[in-house]
Design a protein around this motif. Structure first.
Motif, PDB file in Angstrom:
ATOM      1  N   ASP A  97       1.105  -1.243   0.251  1.00 19.07           N
ATOM      2  CA  ASP A  97       0.272   0.057  -0.294  1.00 19.07           C
ATOM      3  C   ASP A  97       0.950   1.210  -0.620  1.00 19.07           C
ATOM      4  O   ASP A  97       1.710   1.052   0.004  1.00 19.07           O
ATOM      5  N   ASP A 109       2.147  -1.382   6.226  1.00 12.90           N
ATOM      6  CA  ASP A 109       1.565  -1.961   5.363  1.00 12.90           C
ATOM      7  C   ASP A 109       3.096  -3.077   4.563  1.00 12.90           C
ATOM      8  O   ASP A 109       3.017  -4.995   4.643  1.00 12.90           O
ATOM      9  N   ASN A 334      -4.431  -8.902   3.197  1.00 14.48           N
ATOM     10  CA  ASN A 334      -4.003  -7.219   3.701  1.00 14.48           C
ATOM     11  C   ASN A 334      -4.313  -6.977   1.925  1.00 14.48           C
ATOM     12  O   ASN A 334      -3.801  -6.449   1.667  1.00 14.48           O
ATOM     13  N   PRO A 335      -5.274  -6.272   2.243  1.00 17.35           N
ATOM     14  CA  PRO A 335      -5.698  -5.072   0.860  1.00 17.35           C
ATOM     15  C   PRO A 335      -5.253  -4.104   1.010  1.00 17.35           C
ATOM     16  O   PRO A 335      -5.262  -3.893   2.301  1.00 17.35           O
ATOM     17  N   ARG A 336      -5.034  -2.928  -0.054  1.00 14.41           N
ATOM     18  CA  ARG A 336      -3.981  -1.998  -0.283  1.00 14.41           C
ATOM     19  C   ARG A 336      -5.197  -0.865  -0.389  1.00 14.41           C
ATOM     20  O   ARG A 336      -5.657  -0.667  -1.624  1.00 14.41           O
ATOM     21  N   TYR A 337      -6.086  -0.728   0.511  1.00  7.77           N
ATOM     22  CA  TYR A 337      -6.753  -0.086   0.998  1.00  7.77           C
ATOM     23  C   TYR A 337      -6.889   1.159   0.332  1.00  7.77           C
ATOM     24  O   TYR A 337      -7.683   2.131  -0.026  1.00  7.77           O
ATOM     25  N   LYS A 338      -5.993   1.793   1.216  1.00 11.16           N
ATOM     26  CA  LYS A 338      -5.062   3.318   0.515  1.00 11.16           C
ATOM     27  C   LYS A 338      -5.503   3.892  -0.963  1.00 11.16           C
ATOM     28  O   LYS A 338      -6.208   4.343  -2.007  1.00 11.16           O
ATOM     29  N   GLU A 340      -6.821   1.197  -3.376  1.00 13.68           N
ATOM     30  CA  GLU A 340      -7.949   1.373  -4.179  1.00 13.68           C
ATOM     31  C   GLU A 340      -8.321   2.897  -4.127  1.00 13.68           C
ATOM     32  O   GLU A 340      -9.421   2.583  -5.060  1.00 13.68           O
ATOM     33  N   SER A 341      -9.053   3.016  -2.419  1.00 13.06           N
ATOM     34  CA  SER A 341      -9.798   4.261  -2.388  1.00 13.06           C
ATOM     35  C   SER A 341      -9.243   5.468  -3.371  1.00 13.06           C
ATOM     36  O   SER A 341     -10.562   6.255  -3.362  1.00 13.06           O
TER      37      SER A 341
END
Ligand SMILES: *Cc1c(COP(=O)(O)O)cnc(C)c1O
Length: 372
Positions: A97, A109, A334-338, A340-341
């Motif tokens: 991330d 991350d 562990n998704p890379r939320y930031k 992707e958002s």
């Protein structure tokens, strides 16, 4: 049309190329030797020139002995070249991330993704800024990792008063047509590690041992040995001739890029919906000018792109997260939320040395009238 990016070629580059063509020695010879020596003086560090930035990354990873079964940490928001260079060795790029302030790797991350197969971390100097470089090197030290700086965006930027790359474990630059300086295509590796440098000098020439030395006197080796997998990744004299002139023009290019980016910063800071990376343009030479527009969807962004294009303005996106590409998708827990958002909110405004302040004003007024 206000282009997103473009080369800046003067009569000097044209004449330099004509000189090489007139000599009728076009391959890797004296001009490449001279470009390497110019670059070594600039960095105060040994340099090896190669055919492009991706090749610089690939050869650096290979020289570190990275290959099948190994993993390399890298931020997911980067040009796909970073990922392809890692997978070209047989190793696996591990998508990490990003830090939302700098759009460089989020070390917290990255730490979650370390395994006993992790061999190196690739730091991407997004838009020309290096993020928290000291923390990244400390991280590498703590986990026993080698560092490859993907400095393709950062030629000309400085860190603690020295050119970015000059104090790196290994730094890779790109001289493709739209980077801060160009040699047409082209790239280079900067490292104080003599062992790594020697390997790169050989592997760029199909693994032919010591061929670099022969070529620099416009000759070739005929009775040679090859001890490892090599590639045809050397730079040509035509490219080096362009690069040498561009290096002399770096200060002018840097001034223009910095003043345009500062102008964008000032003009955009009054809009709540828009945010940009707070770079210190006393040290950073911006390669791109990315912004975020909050609340923008992928469809909104595409509409915006089309409307701006009708008004003669080209925008770009740096970049789609690589773990969303089929070839690099994985099932990490562990998704890379930031990453992707922000992806749909991310776009880059035109930035190159051919632009004037009036062009930036035109870009901004068009952008604002579309989104407000
Ligand atoms: C341009 C670029 C590269 C690759 O350089 P090429 O010369 O195009 O091969 C690698 N990483 C990043 C972030 C880049 O922008």
């Amino acid at each position: 049309m206000i282009r997103l990016s473009k080369s800046d070629i003067s009569l000097q580059e044209k004449n330099a190329v004509i000189k090489v063509l007139t000599n009728e020695f076009l391959g890797m010879g004296e001009e490449v030797r001279n470009f390497e020596s110019d670059l070594s003086s600039y960095f105060d560090c040994p340099v090896a020139c190669v055919s492009n930035g991706t090749a610089a990354l690939h050869l650096s990873l290979q020289a570190l002995g990275i290959g099948p079964g190994d993993e390399v940490l890298v931020q997911t928001i980067t040009y796909v070249a970073s990922f392809q260079a890692i997978s070209a060795t047989g190793a696996k790029p591990i998508a990490c991330d990003i830090d939302l302030n700098t759009l460089t790797i989020d070390l917290k991350d990255a730490e979650k993704r370390i395994t006993d197969r992790t061999k190196a971390i690739m730091l991407v100097h997004y838009a020309g800024g290096v993020g928290n470089l000291d923390a990244a090197y400390q991280f590498a030290k703590n986990f026993g990792l080698r560092v490859i700086e993907d400095a393709a965006h950062a030629f000309g930027s400085a860190y603690l008063g020295c050119p970015v790359g000059s104090n790196a474990d290994i730094a890779c630059f790109s001289f493709d047509g739209i980077k801060n300086i160009t040699s047409g295509e082209g790239g280079c590796v900067v490292t104080k590690d003599a062992n790594i440098l020697k390997k790169i000098q050989d592997t760029r020439l199909l693994g032919v041992e010591n061929d670099t030395k022969a070529r620099f006197s416009n000759s070739r080796s005929w009775d040679f040995d090859v001890k490892m997998q090599g590639w045809r990744y050397h730079m040509s004299d035509i490219m080096a001739a362009i690069g040498r002139v561009q290096l002399k023009r770096l200060n002018d290019f840097s001034k223009t890029r910095r003043s345009l980016a500062r102008f964008y910063d000032n003009a955009l800071s009054k809009y709540q919906r828009i945010s940009f990376i707070k770079q210190d343009y006393n040290s950073v030479v911006p390669h791109i000018y990315p912004i975020r527009i909050s609340g923008l969807s992928l469809e909104d962004r595409e509409q915006l792109r089309q409307k701006l294009e009708i008004n003669g303005i080209q925008i770009g996106v740096h970049y789609k997260p690589n773990h969303l590409l089929s070839f690099f998708s994985d099932d990490s827990i562990n998704p890379r939320y930031k990453a992707e958002s922000i992806y749909s909110e991310l776009l880059s405004l035109p930035l190159h040395t051919g632009l004037k302040q009036v062009d930036i004003e035109y870009v901004i007024s068009n952008l604002i009238s579309e989104i407000l």
